[in-house]
Design a protein around this motif. Structure first.
Motif, PDB file in Angstrom:
ATOM      1  N   ALA B 154       0.833  -1.203   0.000  1.00 35.81           N
ATOM      2  CA  ALA B 154       0.000   0.000   0.000  1.00 35.81           C
ATOM      3  C   ALA B 154       0.867   1.251   0.000  1.00 35.81           C
ATOM      4  CB  ALA B 154      -0.917  -0.005   1.223  1.00 35.81           C
ATOM      5  N   LEU B 155       1.860   1.296   0.902  1.00 35.62           N
ATOM      6  CA  LEU B 155       2.703   2.485   0.982  1.00 35.62           C
ATOM      7  C   LEU B 155       3.542   2.652  -0.281  1.00 35.62           C
ATOM      8  CD1 LEU B 155       3.838   2.331   4.722  1.00 35.62           C
ATOM      9  CD2 LEU B 155       2.035   3.718   3.691  1.00 35.62           C
ATOM     10  N   LEU B 156       4.068   1.504  -0.804  1.00 35.46           N
ATOM     11  CA  LEU B 156       4.881   1.598  -2.010  1.00 35.46           C
ATOM     12  C   LEU B 156       4.064   2.118  -3.177  1.00 35.46           C
ATOM     13  CD1 LEU B 156       7.090  -1.637  -1.939  1.00 35.46           C
ATOM     14  CD2 LEU B 156       7.835   0.726  -1.709  1.00 35.46           C
ATOM     15  N   ARG B 157       2.811   1.662  -3.278  1.00 34.44           N
ATOM     16  CA  ARG B 157       1.962   2.119  -4.373  1.00 34.44           C
ATOM     17  C   ARG B 157       1.568   3.593  -4.189  1.00 34.44           C
ATOM     18  NH1 ARG B 157      -1.950   1.220  -8.814  1.00 34.44           N
ATOM     19  NH2 ARG B 157      -2.787   3.304  -8.785  1.00 34.44           N
ATOM     20  N   ALA B 158       1.222   3.934  -2.938  1.00 37.50           N
ATOM     21  CA  ALA B 158       0.680   5.277  -2.696  1.00 37.50           C
ATOM     22  C   ALA B 158       1.747   6.360  -2.796  1.00 37.50           C
ATOM     23  CB  ALA B 158      -0.002   5.320  -1.332  1.00 37.50           C
ATOM     24  N   TYR B 159       2.948   6.074  -2.297  1.00 36.94           N
ATOM     25  CA  TYR B 159       3.940   7.140  -2.213  1.00 36.94           C
ATOM     26  C   TYR B 159       5.118   6.973  -3.147  1.00 36.94           C
ATOM     27  CZ  TYR B 159       1.094   8.414   1.708  1.00 36.94           C
ATOM     28  OH  TYR B 159       0.010   8.770   2.478  1.00 36.94           O
ATOM     29  N   GLN B 160       5.316   5.752  -3.725  1.00 36.17           N
ATOM     30  CA  GLN B 160       6.448   5.554  -4.627  1.00 36.17           C
ATOM     31  C   GLN B 160       5.991   5.171  -6.023  1.00 36.17           C
ATOM     32  OE1 GLN B 160       9.886   5.474  -3.912  1.00 36.17           O
ATOM     33  NE2 GLN B 160       9.640   6.160  -1.819  1.00 36.17           N
ATOM     34  N   GLY B 161       4.696   4.872  -6.178  1.00 33.77           N
ATOM     35  CA  GLY B 161       4.196   4.476  -7.485  1.00 33.77           C
ATOM     36  C   GLY B 161       4.648   3.099  -7.927  1.00 33.77           C
ATOM     37  N   VAL B 162       5.045   2.228  -6.969  1.00 38.21           N
ATOM     38  CA  VAL B 162       5.480   0.889  -7.351  1.00 38.21           C
ATOM     39  C   VAL B 162       4.260   0.035  -7.696  1.00 38.21           C
ATOM     40  CG1 VAL B 162       6.672  -1.202  -6.615  1.00 38.21           C
ATOM     41  CG2 VAL B 162       7.499   1.029  -5.881  1.00 38.21           C
ATOM     42  N   ASN B 163       4.316  -0.639  -8.824  1.00 33.84           N
ATOM     43  CA  ASN B 163       3.216  -1.468  -9.314  1.00 33.84           C
ATOM     44  C   ASN B 163       2.779  -2.493  -8.278  1.00 33.84           C
ATOM     45  OD1 ASN B 163       2.098  -3.905 -10.572  1.00 33.84           O
ATOM     46  ND2 ASN B 163       2.255  -2.688 -12.429  1.00 33.84           N
ATOM     47  N   GLU B 164       1.481  -2.453  -7.925  1.00 30.51           N
ATOM     48  CA  GLU B 164       1.014  -3.311  -6.830  1.00 30.51           C
ATOM     49  C   GLU B 164       0.802  -4.757  -7.271  1.00 30.51           C
ATOM     50  OE1 GLU B 164      -0.627  -1.143  -8.380  1.00 30.51           O
ATOM     51  OE2 GLU B 164      -2.595  -1.912  -8.935  1.00 30.51           O
ATOM     52  N   ILE B 165       0.749  -5.021  -8.589  1.00 31.50           N
ATOM     53  CA  ILE B 165       0.631  -6.427  -9.009  1.00 31.50           C
ATOM     54  C   ILE B 165       1.881  -7.183  -8.546  1.00 31.50           C
ATOM     55  CG2 ILE B 165       0.423  -8.002 -10.959  1.00 31.50           C
ATOM     56  CD1 ILE B 165      -1.076  -5.930 -12.460  1.00 31.50           C
ATOM     57  N   ILE B 166       3.058  -6.556  -8.766  1.00 33.19           N
ATOM     58  CA  ILE B 166       4.303  -7.195  -8.338  1.00 33.19           C
ATOM     59  C   ILE B 166       4.320  -7.372  -6.828  1.00 33.19           C
ATOM     60  CG2 ILE B 166       6.816  -6.990  -8.265  1.00 33.19           C
ATOM     61  CD1 ILE B 166       6.706  -5.211 -10.650  1.00 33.19           C
ATOM     62  N   THR B 167       4.070  -6.254  -6.111  1.00 30.09           N
ATOM     63  CA  THR B 167       4.287  -6.311  -4.665  1.00 30.09           C
ATOM     64  C   THR B 167       3.271  -7.230  -3.981  1.00 30.09           C
ATOM     65  OG1 THR B 167       3.006  -4.281  -4.490  1.00 30.09           O
ATOM     66  CG2 THR B 167       5.379  -4.069  -4.460  1.00 30.09           C
ATOM     67  N   THR B 168       1.989  -7.196  -4.426  1.00 27.77           N
ATOM     68  CA  THR B 168       1.029  -8.056  -3.728  1.00 27.77           C
ATOM     69  C   THR B 168       1.304  -9.527  -4.024  1.00 27.77           C
ATOM     70  OG1 THR B 168      -0.571  -7.714  -5.512  1.00 27.77           O
ATOM     71  CG2 THR B 168      -0.838  -6.379  -3.544  1.00 27.77           C
ATOM     72  N   MET B 169       1.760  -9.827  -5.264  1.00 27.60           N
ATOM     73  CA  MET B 169       2.104 -11.224  -5.561  1.00 27.60           C
ATOM     74  C   MET B 169       3.299 -11.681  -4.731  1.00 27.60           C
ATOM     75  SD  MET B 169       1.826 -12.206  -9.487  1.00 27.60           S
ATOM     76  CE  MET B 169       0.292 -12.602 -10.257  1.00 27.60           C
ATOM     77  N   MET B 170       4.318 -10.796  -4.604  1.00 31.63           N
ATOM     78  CA  MET B 170       5.480 -11.116  -3.772  1.00 31.63           C
ATOM     79  C   MET B 170       5.026 -11.408  -2.346  1.00 31.63           C
ATOM     80  SD  MET B 170       8.484 -10.896  -5.171  1.00 31.63           S
ATOM     81  CE  MET B 170       8.051 -11.635  -6.660  1.00 31.63           C
ATOM     82  N   MET B 171       4.147 -10.534  -1.828  1.00 28.75           N
ATOM     83  CA  MET B 171       3.690 -10.704  -0.458  1.00 28.75           C
ATOM     84  C   MET B 171       2.846 -11.971  -0.313  1.00 28.75           C
ATOM     85  SD  MET B 171       5.105  -8.374   1.253  1.00 28.75           S
ATOM     86  CE  MET B 171       4.335  -8.188   2.846  1.00 28.75           C
ATOM     87  N   THR B 172       2.169 -12.376  -1.395  1.00 29.20           N
ATOM     88  CA  THR B 172       1.398 -13.611  -1.327  1.00 29.20           C
ATOM     89  C   THR B 172       2.307 -14.822  -1.193  1.00 29.20           C
ATOM     90  OG1 THR B 172      -0.761 -13.207  -2.264  1.00 29.20           O
ATOM     91  CG2 THR B 172       0.244 -15.185  -2.915  1.00 29.20           C
ATOM     92  N   PHE B 173       3.328 -14.898  -2.064  1.00 31.80           N
ATOM     93  CA  PHE B 173       4.255 -16.035  -1.977  1.00 31.80           C
ATOM     94  C   PHE B 173       4.953 -16.041  -0.619  1.00 31.80           C
ATOM     95  CE2 PHE B 173       4.189 -15.621  -6.719  1.00 31.80           C
ATOM     96  CZ  PHE B 173       3.598 -16.842  -6.957  1.00 31.80           C
ATOM     97  N   LEU B 174       5.395 -14.837  -0.196  1.00 33.46           N
ATOM     98  CA  LEU B 174       6.065 -14.696   1.101  1.00 33.46           C
ATOM     99  C   LEU B 174       5.122 -15.153   2.221  1.00 33.46           C
ATOM    100  CD1 LEU B 174       8.712 -13.506   2.209  1.00 33.46           C
ATOM    101  CD2 LEU B 174       7.569 -11.320   2.435  1.00 33.46           C
ATOM    102  N   GLY B 175       3.857 -14.716   2.128  1.00 31.79           N
ATOM    103  CA  GLY B 175       2.897 -14.989   3.194  1.00 31.79           C
ATOM    104  C   GLY B 175       2.518 -16.455   3.294  1.00 31.79           C
ATOM    105  N   ILE B 176       2.422 -17.136   2.134  1.00 34.80           N
ATOM    106  CA  ILE B 176       2.049 -18.553   2.170  1.00 34.80           C
ATOM    107  C   ILE B 176       3.134 -19.353   2.882  1.00 34.80           C
ATOM    108  CG2 ILE B 176       1.637 -20.586   0.733  1.00 34.80           C
ATOM    109  CD1 ILE B 176       0.296 -18.649  -1.280  1.00 34.80           C
TER     110      ILE B 176
END
Lengths: 310, 369
Positions: B154-176
């Motif tokens: 959320a913060l990366l998307r809101a303040y850095q413009g980082v594509n959230e498809i990448i970050t949420t997928m990364m967090m999904t693999f990390l989270g599983i």
């Protein structure tokens, strides 16, 4: 440090390449689709189809080469559906991408259930081609220069694509199909053809990656064996910002993390697999937190091109 | 509706005859809508039947069995309704995000981590407080954990413009993987040898509806999706989110706090996914086993798209999907058709629904309505 013995480093690098090649091919394939403006969520399905057909043909003909060709074909079958539905008919790329992944998962698992669930046949290890001289270098020689020919081919593709994207008419047209398809159309180039071609080629690349997993990596086909690696390919392509060389870097980083468990076991260290599996994703998140930059995606990515529509 | 308004506006002088014609037109339109929603379903079942015939299974018997077990038998219908609870919450989570133009593809880990923390804490909480308090706190825990897992994207998307498809997928693999680490190492039930969390006793779970086995989780799901639909369609907050989703640059020019709204969307969407995990544990499963991951998020994504982010249509699709999964699970055991077959049916159905929607859109474009 005693951990970094020659055996450990060799096991790590050999494993990194073996696990990294499918990711590299998936990433290069996704990059190609994305450049042409197609957000290809279906590559997980293409990879699985490639793994199944690659395995099936390699097993029937007892030839790894024909198996790889079968894998390319298997990926292209799914890609042809994607090209028809998303490029020609302009359906939603995310819906169709997920549908094709689900369909390929179900279909290959069913086919496996009908054919192999009793016998679980195994393939013999494919032939290794050592490059004279270079393969004698300790550690690096075993990891890079004493491999199956398909590994050399995959690594060479990085250079080929970098050249194509930068220096050829075809590369420019591809880029335009993703950034400003209407302009490309005005210039007299068939946008549909460029996009369909890119998607088909993606299917071939990704299918080859799947076949690599089944023929070189595992020697066996198991349902759902790609286990999300196609999705990692999507992430690699987005992180690489259009540069094939960065896909290679990312693929080796991920591959190394995936193979770290085996390498640590060689070194006699016991760390739970799940902890190791978190490493590559944590690494990418850290990189993004500290160097967070825009992904630089083509502006028409994900949008179907309809002639004359505004 | 839009058809009758535009045509009467064009020819205002003969409203009486026109209105009668319009009524006929409206009925035709309604019939067509019905055909457009049932047609692909029938076609998909026909294609899937062909595959079944090739496998040597009688398709009528197979689908009859699925409908019987998923819809017509009391236990089956109750299982279908119970299964809808977590799925509806996931759908609500996706609708919030997608309408605001945010591709939260990290729902699976948000769900799973919510579930793991709830499964770890609920059996302990119930020892020190009444059941109702435990249930409320557990739901809050699930939602909070889900939301926490989306903070970085959320913060990366809101303040850095980082594509959230990448970050949420990364967090999904990390989270599983992280959920597995938690279950295997930290939240292990000392009483069992299988790696799993403590189990919440059946009488301490979400209350059942009336005399059935249907968990009240389905009510939470229905409430969530209706509230989300109302917020997005009828409130100024929802309008703001939709503007951000339609054109973020225009939203900045309109003076909307785009960054803050983005963070709010992530919190709501991921919170709902976490809540879904909590509902699954409190209503259905009672514990989390190692390597458990139902991966609802990815299967619900296309359903939400086909419903065009409409809450009511989503409820219908989710009901159908839940029935299909419950029915085919028992069909797999009874008729020897592996569960994978459902995936094929789903894929064919999604493709046909997509094609129908495109044909319908072309027809509308031709008629200029």
């Amino acid at each position: 440090m005693s951990l970094f013995t020659e055996a450990f480093m060799t096991a790590l690098l050999v494993g990194a390449i073996a696990a990294g090649i499918p990711l590299l091919l998936a990433g290069l394939g996704e990059q190609l689709s994305e450049k042409a403006g197609v957000l290809n969520i279906g590559i997980e399905g293409m990879m699985l189809s490639g793994a199944y057909f690659g395995f099936l043909i390699a097993w029937k003909t007892d030839s790894a080469l024909l198996g790889f060709l079968g894998g390319i074909g298997g990926g292209m079958i799914v890609a042809a559906l994607m090209a028809l539905l998303c490029v020609r008919l302009g359906l939603n790329q995310i819906v169709i991408g997920i549908a094709l992944t689900l369909g390929a998962e179900g279909a290959t698992a069913l086919l496996h259930h009908v054919q192999f669930s009793q016998s679980y046949p195994r393939l013999s290890a494919p032939m290794v081609f050592s490059i004279p001289g270079l393969s004698q270098i300790p550690v690096l020689g075993t990891a890079f220069f004493s491999r199956e020919p398909i590994v050399y081919l995959s690594l060479a593709l990085v250079g080929v694509f970098a050249y194509l994207y930068r220096r050829t008419y075809w590369g420019i047209a591809l880029q335009a199909a993703g950034d400003k398809p209407a302009a490309l159309d005005s210039a007299g180039v068939n946008v549909m053809l460029i996009r369909s071609g890119a998607v088909l080629l993606t299917g071939g690349l990704v299918g080859l990656g799947g076949a690599f997993m089944a023929i070189v990596g595992a020697g066996i086909f198991v349902p759902f064996m790609t286990s999300g690696q196609g999705f990692i390919g999507i992430v690699l392509a987005m992180l690489a910002r259009g540069q094939p060389i960065w896909v290679l870097g990312g693929a080796i980083l991920f591959g190394a993390c995936l193979s770290l468990t085996t390498a640590l076991q060689v070194a006699g260290v016991d760390i739970p697999t799940d902890v190791i599996q978190m490493l590559p994703f944590a690494a990418v998140m850290l990189v993004l937190v500290f160097l967070g930059r825009k992904a630089n995606l083509p502006s028409a990515l994900g949008a179907a091109y309809v002639r004359g529509a505004r | 509706m839009t058809a009758s308004v535009s045509s009467t506006a064009k020819s205002g002088e003969i409203p009486t005859t026109k209105r009668a014609e319009d009524r006929g037109e409206a009925t035709k339109e309604r019939l067509l809508t019905l055909l457009l929603s049932v047609g692909p379903l029938i076609a998909a079942l026909l294609i899937a039947s062909l595959i079944l015939v090739l496998m040597g299974v009688d398709p009528l018997a197979y689908y009859g069995y699925i409908v019987k077990r998923g819809l017509l038998s009391p236990t089956g219908l109750q299982a279908t309704l119970t299964g809808m609870g977590p799925m509806l919450l996931i759908a609500a989570s996706l609708i919030v995000a997608f309408r605001a133009g945010i591709w939260n593809l990290g729902g699976d880990a948000q769900f799973l981590l919510g579930a793991v923390f709830v499964a770890a804490s609920a059996p302990l909480l119930v020892q020190i407080m009444p059941v109702w308090a435990m249930l409320i706190i557990s739901l809050a825990i699930g939602a909070t954990i889900g939301a926490i897992w989306s903070i970085v994207p959320a913060l990366l998307r809101a303040y850095q413009g980082v594509n959230e498809i990448i970050t949420t997928m990364m967090m999904t693999f990390l989270g599983i993987s992280f959920a597995n680490v938690l279950v295997k190492l930290l939240f292990l039930d000392p009483a069992t040898t299988v790696p799993q969390t403590r189990t919440l006793a059946v009488e301490d779970r979400l209350p059942r509806l009336f005399d059935t086995t249907v968990s009240s989780g389905v009510l939470i799901g229905l409430a969530a999706i209706l509230i989300v639909h109302f917020i997005m369609a009828r409130t100024s907050f929802g309008l703001k989110l939709r503007i951000v989703g339609a054109n973020a640059r225009a939203a900045i020019h309109a003076g909307l706090p785009v960054s803050a709204l983005t963070v709010a969307v992530f919190a709501m969407s991921a919170g709902l996914s976490g809540l879904s995990g909590a509902t699954a544990i409190l209503g259905q499963y009672g514990n989390v086993r190692a390597d458990w991951n139902p991966a609802y998020s990815l299967t619900i994504v296309p359903l939400v798209f086909l419903a065009r982010f409409n809450g009511f249509a989503t409820i219908a699709y989710v009901f159908f999907f839940s029935m299909l999964s419950i029915g085919s699970e028992s069909a797999a055991r009874r008729m020897g058709v592996p569960n994978y077959f459902t995936l094929v049916t789903m894929a064919v159905l999604l493709i046909l629904l997509g094609i129908t929607e495109m044909l319908d859109k072309r027809r509308r474009d031709r008629k200029g309505i």
